[in-house]
Design a protein around this motif. Structure first.
Motif, short mmCIF file in Angstrom:
data_model
loop_
_atom_site.label_atom_id
_atom_site.label_comp_id
_atom_site.label_asym_id
_atom_site.label_seq_id
_atom_site.Cartn_x
_atom_site.Cartn_y
_atom_site.Cartn_z
N LYS A 154 0.86 -1.16 0.00
CA LYS A 154 0.00 0.00 0.00
C LYS A 154 0.91 1.22 0.00
O LYS A 154 1.44 1.62 1.05
N ASN A 155 1.12 1.78 -1.17
CA ASN A 155 2.08 2.87 -1.30
C ASN A 155 1.66 4.11 -0.52
O ASN A 155 2.52 4.85 -0.03
N ALA A 156 0.38 4.32 -0.38
CA ALA A 156 -0.07 5.48 0.39
C ALA A 156 0.37 5.40 1.84
O ALA A 156 0.52 6.42 2.51
N ASN A 157 0.58 4.17 2.34
CA ASN A 157 1.01 3.96 3.72
C ASN A 157 2.47 3.57 3.83
O ASN A 157 2.94 3.24 4.91
N ASN A 158 3.19 3.61 2.70
CA ASN A 158 4.61 3.22 2.70
C ASN A 158 4.83 1.84 3.32
O ASN A 158 5.81 1.63 4.04
N THR A 159 3.94 0.92 3.04
CA THR A 159 3.99 -0.38 3.69
C THR A 159 3.88 -1.51 2.68
O THR A 159 3.08 -1.45 1.75
N VAL A 160 4.68 -2.53 2.91
CA VAL A 160 4.55 -3.78 2.17
C VAL A 160 4.21 -4.87 3.17
O VAL A 160 4.67 -4.85 4.32
N TYR A 161 3.36 -5.81 2.76
CA TYR A 161 2.85 -6.85 3.63
C TYR A 161 3.24 -8.23 3.13
O TYR A 161 3.46 -8.44 1.94
N LEU A 162 3.28 -9.17 4.07
CA LEU A 162 3.44 -10.57 3.72
C LEU A 162 2.41 -11.36 4.53
O LEU A 162 2.57 -11.52 5.73
N GLN A 163 1.35 -11.78 3.85
CA GLN A 163 0.34 -12.61 4.48
C GLN A 163 0.78 -14.06 4.39
O GLN A 163 1.01 -14.57 3.29
N MET A 164 0.90 -14.71 5.53
CA MET A 164 1.40 -16.09 5.58
C MET A 164 0.31 -16.99 6.13
O MET A 164 -0.09 -16.83 7.29
#
Length: 121
Positions: A73-83
């Protein structure tokens, strides 16, 4: 300069789920492809997943394909890893890295401090 901070690790039973987050500093985050790696005790750091700057392309190690999902989510400067469907062999310290989508950890310039994931059997 980019600073990366991972969170979301913990202890989970086999078959369970966790979602890791990587918060990046800097205005140029949206221009960077990002990767997730992991390192288990006594083993080399290995590629887990990567995502293009737009999120339109994703890449996975065979060992996690179908169980893990990378997103951003670029607006939140965040990358996620759903495991999901976690296995004991997923136990490791998980790191996010930038920039790039390479499976070679040497190709990345920036690393977070890591977050521990422990999967009990």
């Amino acid at each position: 300069q980019v600073q990366l901070v991972e969170s979301g690790g913990g202890l989970v039973q086999a078959g369970g789920s966790l979602r890791l987050s990587c918060l990046a500093s800097g205005r140029t985050f949206s221009r960077y492809a990002m990767g997730w790696f992991r390192q288990a005790p006594g083993k080399e750091r290995e590629f887990v997943a990567a995502i293009s700057w737009s999120g339109g392309s994703t890449y996975y190690a065979d060992s996690v394909k179908g169980r893990f999902t990378i997103s951003r989510k670029n607006a939140n400067n965040t990358v996620y890893l759903q495991m999901n469907s976690l296995k004991p062999e997923d136990t490791a310290v998980y790191y996010c890295a930038a920039p790039g989508t390479s499976s070679d950890p040497g190709a990345y310039d920036y690393w977070g401090q890591g977050t521990q994931v422990t999967v009990s059997s």
